[in-house]
Motif scaffolding. Structure first.
Motif, mmCIF file in Angstrom:
data_model
loop_
_atom_site.group_PDB
_atom_site.id
_atom_site.type_symbol
_atom_site.label_atom_id
_atom_site.label_comp_id
_atom_site.label_asym_id
_atom_site.label_seq_id
_atom_site.Cartn_x
_atom_site.Cartn_y
_atom_site.Cartn_z
ATOM 1 N N SER A 121 36.761 -16.219 51.703
ATOM 2 C CA SER A 121 36.021 -15.769 52.884
ATOM 3 C C SER A 121 35.448 -16.979 53.596
ATOM 4 N N ASP A 122 36.121 -17.401 54.669
ATOM 5 C CA ASP A 122 35.616 -18.559 55.407
ATOM 6 C C ASP A 122 34.645 -18.107 56.492
ATOM 7 N N TYR A 123 34.068 -19.084 57.160
ATOM 8 C CA TYR A 123 33.040 -18.784 58.159
ATOM 9 C C TYR A 123 33.600 -18.869 59.577
ATOM 10 N N SER A 124 34.819 -18.397 59.747
ATOM 11 C CA SER A 124 35.450 -18.435 61.062
ATOM 12 C C SER A 124 34.701 -17.539 62.048
ATOM 13 N N ASN A 130 37.667 -7.782 47.242
ATOM 14 C CA ASN A 130 38.410 -8.954 46.775
ATOM 15 C C ASN A 130 37.904 -10.254 47.391
ATOM 16 N N PHE A 131 37.127 -10.158 48.461
ATOM 17 C CA PHE A 131 36.672 -11.362 49.156
ATOM 18 C C PHE A 131 35.620 -12.093 48.324
ATOM 19 N N ILE A 132 35.709 -13.415 48.368
ATOM 20 C CA ILE A 132 34.755 -14.241 47.642
ATOM 21 C C ILE A 132 34.216 -15.327 48.568
ATOM 22 N N GLN A 133 32.912 -15.496 48.562
ATOM 23 C CA GLN A 133 32.255 -16.449 49.449
ATOM 24 C C GLN A 133 32.328 -17.869 48.878
ATOM 25 N N PRO A 134 32.394 -18.870 49.756
ATOM 26 C CA PRO A 134 32.395 -20.263 49.303
ATOM 27 C C PRO A 134 31.195 -20.614 48.422
ATOM 28 N N LYS A 150 31.290 -22.431 44.813
ATOM 29 C CA LYS A 150 30.590 -23.705 44.633
ATOM 30 C C LYS A 150 29.741 -23.730 43.360
ATOM 31 N N LYS A 151 29.184 -22.576 42.989
ATOM 32 C CA LYS A 151 28.319 -22.514 41.809
ATOM 33 C C LYS A 151 29.104 -22.673 40.504
ATOM 34 N N ASN A 152 30.401 -22.313 40.525
ATOM 35 C CA ASN A 152 31.221 -22.377 39.306
ATOM 36 C C ASN A 152 32.629 -22.855 39.668
ATOM 37 N N LEU A 153 32.744 -24.115 40.031
ATOM 38 C CA LEU A 153 34.017 -24.652 40.515
ATOM 39 C C LEU A 153 35.143 -24.502 39.495
ATOM 40 N N SER A 154 34.815 -24.637 38.226
ATOM 41 C CA SER A 154 35.844 -24.608 37.188
ATOM 42 C C SER A 154 36.363 -23.208 36.896
ATOM 43 N N ASP A 172 33.065 -26.078 53.390
ATOM 44 C CA ASP A 172 32.041 -25.065 53.089
ATOM 45 C C ASP A 172 31.650 -25.086 51.611
ATOM 46 N N ILE A 173 32.489 -25.700 50.795
ATOM 47 C CA ILE A 173 32.205 -25.795 49.361
ATOM 48 C C ILE A 173 31.728 -27.188 48.978
#
Length: 242
Positions: free
Chosen positions: A88-91, A108-112, A116-120, A136-137
């Motif tokens: 989910s980008d900020y377009s 199904n959408f996931i925010q950046p 960012k909180k759990n990159l792995s 955004d990340i």
């Protein structure tokens, strides 16, 4: 069809080898993983689905890819969208196709911010033109897996040089691409070509035993002349074989 005929360093790589090599990279990564491959390469998508599942990560695609895969699911009853997250980008723009994807796959959408909180925890399917979305990340480590075809032509090389700068900016480890003596080099083992090798072409032509062979989409049409008797070479723009 002889795309690979003129390549001296041509190597046959299977999809299973792509899986094994890519999984090795992902399993040893401590950060975000970017998988760069064509969304039209369904086998590669399934490969990275398996990698994501085995490595306990979630596979994230773009909304544009989701729209494309959803259309295929509707047409043939497949389940390509199963177990996929959508980035989910900020377009600021919202097109009709984006609204369709959003309404159908809202969960199904996931925010950046969450990524960012759990990159792995994630593998994101981004290509060169999607990389600005990573701003955004702002990941500061991870692995970039280039799992697609090599560059052909000067313009493609320029694009890959820019791609390398993006990879360095986010401090990713590069896989499938490397810089050697200030030149872009492509590593084998992370992409299985959809084009036939010399050996595959010879085997296929021997099996089919055609009356006539017309080379197309190749820089080395004379190779067919050297290896087969019943070859007709056409000039560019010509279509009449008689």
């Amino acid at each position: 069809e002889g795309t690979r005929i003129g390549r001296d360093d041509d190597v046959n790589v299977s999809e299973e080898q792509v899986y094994e090599n890519s999984y090795s990279i992902v399993s040893n990564s401590n950060g975000l993983v970017i998988a760069d491959f064509s969304p039209r390469n369904f086998e590669r998508l399934e490969t990275f689905k398996k990698i994501a599942e085995k490595s306990s990560r979630e596979l994230v695609i773009t909304s544009k890819d989701a729209y494309y895969l959803d259309a295929l699911d509707i047409l043939n009853g497949s389940e390509m969208m199963r177990n996929l997250k959508i980035y989910s980008d900020y377009s600021l723009k919202e097109f009709k196709w984006q609204s369709i994807v959003f309404e159908k796959y809202l969960d199904n959408f996931i925010q950046p911010d969450k990524i960012k909180k759990n990159l792995s925890n994630y593998i994101i399917c981004f290509s060169f033109y999607d990389l600005p979305k990573l701003l955004d990340i702002m990941p500061d480590c991870g692995d970039y897996i280039y799992s697609s075809s090599e560059a052909f032509g000067e313009e493609d090389i320029f694009s890959f040089e820019r791609l390398v700068q993006w990879i360095k900016f986010f401090n990713f480890n590069m896989h499938g691409i490397k810089i050697y003596k200030n030149k872009i080099k492509f590593e084998k083992g992370l992409h299985a070509s959809g084009h036939a090798s010399k050996e595959d072409l010879i085997r296929a032509i021997d099996l089919m035993d055609p009356d006539l062979i017309i080379p197309v989409h190749t820089e080395k049409p004379e190779w067919f002349k050297e290896n087969f008797d019943n070859v007709k070479l056409l000039e560019n723009g010509k279509w009449n074989i008689f």
